[in-house]
Write an enzyme that holds these catalytic residues in place. Structure first.
Site: not given
Ligand code: PAF
Length: 282
Positions: A35, A37, A152, A178, A186
């Site tokens: 969720a 993403h 992140d 989320v 998540l």
């Molecule tokens: O956050 C992520 O999933 C990865 O670090 C990314 C930004 C897709 C780069 O591979």
């Protein structure tokens, strides 16, 4: 939703969008979508006319002994979720499509400063790998806007600096974390947790919430962080770091108000990260 694996097909599809004057939103991912993403896809839909997602498990951002081979690859599932979320195009290249000459002598992008310490300290080279693949994806897709998750936190700071320093004409949108009902952020890596670890995992966020309360009440920073580390260890975590930084990730000073607590900790073989922003008192 179309799924494309080749660069030439991607460029052709993007050309059509551009000819129609459509604003392109990019959501780069490593797949195994959850969720969090899908919230990125929703944000991209709000900021653009068409949404391009990418699924690529980037070998360049994994260190020796990390989980590159074990990282879940679930393309059919990801396609179904993206389609349902209203994504228009999925670019899912192979390693050889993105890195046709291999990794050995690949030109790389490094973002000094923000890449150092925190996850950059415990995962040397990680952010070079992220900055490089994100630059490649930005060059291939040339989006108007790109969405990244705030879980992140350091990665988002690296990408913002990358875009500023290299003059990518791309708006970067940070999307709030989320969380599961118990507060766990998540993450695709949550799937590595066994049932007992999954119960314990939410203690990471509960600890950050308790630390935020103490710090906002003016408790001393060093002792508060020490107590946080002890609480995580008592719950069964092996902390990687637990730090308070200014919101821009520089060191906190007496004048810092907007700050962020950042943590990474291992639970069994799973490495979890989380963060919480806060306002320090005068
Ligand atoms: O956050 C992520 O999933 C990865 O670090 C990314 C930004 C897709 C780069 O591979």
């Amino acid at each position: 939703m179309r799924t494309l694996r080749d660069i030439s097909a991607l460029r052709e599809a993007l050309g059509e969008y551009r000819r129609r004057g459509q604003r392109i939103g990019l959501v780069p991912t490593m797949g195994n979508l959850h969720a969090g993403h899908l919230a990125l896809v929703e944000a991209a839909r709000r900021h653009a006319d068409v949404v391009v997602a990418t699924v690529f498990v980037n070998p360049l951002q994994f260190g020796a002994g990390e989980d590159l081979d074990a990282y879940p690859r679930t393309l059919a599932d990801d396609q179904a979720k993206l389609e349902a979320a209203g994504c228009d195009l999925l670019f899912a290249p192979s390693d050889t499509t993105l890195y046709p000459r291999g990794l050995q002598s690949l030109a790389q992008v490094r973002v000094p400063g923000v890449s150092e310490g925190l996850c950059g300290g415990s995962r040397p080279g990680h952010f070079d790998g992220v900055a490089t693949v994100v630059s490649i994806l930005f060059n291939l897709v040339q989006p108007d806007v790109a969405c990244f998750g705030e879980k992140d936190y350091q990665q988002l700071a690296v990408i913002r600096k990358l875009v500023a320093d290299l003059h990518f004409p791309i708006e970067i949108v940070g999307v709030p974390i989320v969380r599961a009902e118990d507060g766990l952020a998540l993450s695709s890596r949550n799937g590595y947790l066994d049932a007992r670890e999954r119960d314990t995992a939410a203690e990471l966020q509960r600890t950050l919430v308790a630390l935020r309360e103490a710090l906002e009440a003016g408790e001393p920073v060093a002792a508060t962080l020490e107590a946080g580390l002890a609480r995580l260890r008592a719950a069964g975590f092996e902390p990687d770091y637990l730090e308070l930084r200014a919101a821009d990730l520089t060191a906190v000073s007496a004048t810092t108000r907007e700050a962020v607590l950042l943590a990474a900790a291992r639970l069994g073989k799973t490495r979890l990260i989380d963060n919480l922003t806060l306002t320090l008192p005068h």
